[in-house]
Design a protein around this motif. Structure first.
Motif, PDB file in Angstrom:
ATOM      1  N   GLY A  82       0.787  -1.353  -0.098  1.00  0.00           N
ATOM      2  CA  GLY A  82      -0.061  -0.059  -0.056  1.00  0.00           C
ATOM      3  C   GLY A  82       0.941   1.276  -0.028  1.00  0.00           C
ATOM      4  O   GLY A  82       0.793   2.222  -0.877  1.00  0.00           O
ATOM      5  N   LEU A  83       2.002   1.361   0.775  1.00  0.00           N
ATOM      6  CA  LEU A  83       2.895   2.352   1.106  1.00  0.00           C
ATOM      7  C   LEU A  83       4.156   2.076   0.582  1.00  0.00           C
ATOM      8  O   LEU A  83       4.876   1.166   1.147  1.00  0.00           O
ATOM      9  N   PRO A  84       4.500   2.391  -0.593  1.00  0.00           N
ATOM     10  CA  PRO A  84       5.865   2.254  -1.243  1.00  0.00           C
ATOM     11  C   PRO A  84       6.949   2.698  -0.220  1.00  0.00           C
ATOM     12  O   PRO A  84       6.969   3.729   0.303  1.00  0.00           O
ATOM     13  N   MET A  85       7.849   1.732  -0.002  1.00  0.00           N
ATOM     14  CA  MET A  85       9.062   1.875   0.933  1.00  0.00           C
ATOM     15  C   MET A  85      10.064   1.133   0.795  1.00  0.00           C
ATOM     16  O   MET A  85       9.809  -0.258   0.405  1.00  0.00           O
ATOM     17  N   THR A  86      11.323   1.609   1.251  1.00  0.00           N
ATOM     18  CA  THR A  86      12.323   0.699   0.979  1.00  0.00           C
ATOM     19  C   THR A  86      12.382  -0.394   2.404  1.00  0.00           C
ATOM     20  O   THR A  86      11.734  -0.077   3.342  1.00  0.00           O
ATOM     21  N   ALA A  87      13.381  -1.392   2.059  1.00  0.00           N
ATOM     22  CA  ALA A  87      13.398  -2.337   3.225  1.00  0.00           C
ATOM     23  C   ALA A  87      13.950  -1.681   4.340  1.00  0.00           C
ATOM     24  O   ALA A  87      13.510  -1.950   5.923  1.00  0.00           O
ATOM     25  N   ASP A 124      13.240   1.608   5.199  1.00  0.00           N
ATOM     26  CA  ASP A 124      12.074   2.317   5.934  1.00  0.00           C
ATOM     27  C   ASP A 124      11.321   1.588   6.391  1.00  0.00           C
ATOM     28  O   ASP A 124      10.649   1.900   7.676  1.00  0.00           O
ATOM     29  N   GLN A 125      10.959   0.322   5.951  1.00  0.00           N
ATOM     30  CA  GLN A 125       9.986  -0.646   6.232  1.00  0.00           C
ATOM     31  C   GLN A 125      10.504  -0.989   8.002  1.00  0.00           C
ATOM     32  O   GLN A 125       9.723  -1.169   8.968  1.00  0.00           O
ATOM     33  N   ALA A 126      11.927  -1.522   8.186  1.00  0.00           N
ATOM     34  CA  ALA A 126      12.185  -1.826   9.229  1.00  0.00           C
ATOM     35  C   ALA A 126      12.216  -0.570  10.406  1.00  0.00           C
ATOM     36  O   ALA A 126      12.089  -0.839  11.584  1.00  0.00           O
ATOM     37  N   ALA A 127      12.496   0.790   9.871  1.00  0.00           N
ATOM     38  CA  ALA A 127      12.459   1.868  10.738  1.00  0.00           C
ATOM     39  C   ALA A 127      10.901   2.167  11.089  1.00  0.00           C
ATOM     40  O   ALA A 127      10.707   2.304  12.457  1.00  0.00           O
ATOM     41  N   MET A 128      10.012   1.779  10.382  1.00  0.00           N
ATOM     42  CA  MET A 128       8.655   1.971  10.958  1.00  0.00           C
ATOM     43  C   MET A 128       8.213   0.802  11.633  1.00  0.00           C
ATOM     44  O   MET A 128       7.489   1.116  12.700  1.00  0.00           O
ATOM     45  N   LEU A 129       8.738  -0.335  11.386  1.00  0.00           N
ATOM     46  CA  LEU A 129       8.243  -1.283  12.424  1.00  0.00           C
ATOM     47  C   LEU A 129       8.891  -1.140  13.696  1.00  0.00           C
ATOM     48  O   LEU A 129       8.308  -1.319  14.737  1.00  0.00           O
ATOM     49  N   ASP A 130      10.196  -0.695  13.718  1.00  0.00           N
ATOM     50  CA  ASP A 130      10.763  -0.274  15.023  1.00  0.00           C
ATOM     51  C   ASP A 130       9.969   0.886  15.874  1.00  0.00           C
ATOM     52  O   ASP A 130       9.761   0.720  16.838  1.00  0.00           O
ATOM     53  N   LEU A 131       9.596   1.832  15.068  1.00  0.00           N
ATOM     54  CA  LEU A 131       8.876   2.638  15.958  1.00  0.00           C
ATOM     55  C   LEU A 131       7.434   2.471  16.285  1.00  0.00           C
ATOM     56  O   LEU A 131       6.774   2.788  17.225  1.00  0.00           O
ATOM     57  N   LEU A 132       6.814   1.630  15.439  1.00  0.00           N
ATOM     58  CA  LEU A 132       5.538   1.082  15.490  1.00  0.00           C
ATOM     59  C   LEU A 132       5.474   0.060  16.923  1.00  0.00           C
ATOM     60  O   LEU A 132       4.899   0.434  17.783  1.00  0.00           O
ATOM     61  N   ALA A 133       6.692  -0.730  17.068  1.00  0.00           N
ATOM     62  CA  ALA A 133       6.855  -1.472  18.354  1.00  0.00           C
ATOM     63  C   ALA A 133       6.792  -0.423  19.561  1.00  0.00           C
ATOM     64  O   ALA A 133       6.684  -0.985  20.714  1.00  0.00           O
ATOM     65  N   LYS A 134       7.572   0.762  19.413  1.00  0.00           N
ATOM     66  CA  LYS A 134       7.614   1.622  20.508  1.00  0.00           C
ATOM     67  C   LYS A 134       6.323   2.509  20.853  1.00  0.00           C
ATOM     68  O   LYS A 134       6.353   3.265  21.647  1.00  0.00           O
TER      69      LYS A 134
END
Length: 144
Positions: A67-72, A74-84
């Protein structure tokens, strides 16, 4: 000076990792109704809403699902922020924050804050959804 266009918020996005767990929280624990649930390959368009705001849909957007194009990275950064718990937050207005708190807590949702009177004029409480997003509920003290 030009007249501002008439704008209406249509979608609020909440980033998630597990659509089924999020659906169970938002639909079953909070009582939101499913408006759209369509899958196309690995992309799932999933929206929910309340009966009091039929024009607004809460979109559960899976990180990295196409849905939201992002690099690997960026995806890892989003997942890290989401977990926090640092990516999304929703605040719902309700008639009785204490009753709603008991109902949501009874679903097993993680409590962040029990109902508290705030200096800025609301009584509110907070939970985490299955991905760590903060979900708050408030009642205006003047109304309650």
């Amino acid at each position: 000076m030009t007249t501002a266009p008439a704008l209406t918020l249509a979608n609020a996005f909440v980033y998630i990792t597990d659509p089924d767990a999020s659906l169970a929280f938002y639909r079953d624990a909070l009582g939101l109704s499913v408006r759209t649930d369509i899958t196309n390959g690995d992309f799932r368009w999933l929206t929910l809403g309340t009966p009091t705001q039929p024009e607004l849909e809460i979109t559960l957007s899976t990180i990295g699902s196409g849905g939201l194009p992002m690099t690997a990275a960026d995806q890892a950064a989003m997942l890290d922020l989401l977990a926090k718990g640092l990516v999304s937050a929703l605040i719902f207005d309700c008639d009785d924050v204490d009753a709603l708190f008991e109902a949501v807590r009874g679903s097993g949702a993680e409590v962040l804050q029990e109902p508290t009177d705030q200096f800025y004029g609301v009584r509110d409480c907070a939970f985490r959804d299955p991905d760590g997003n903060m979900v708050r509920f408030k009642t205006d003290l003047a109304r309650g």
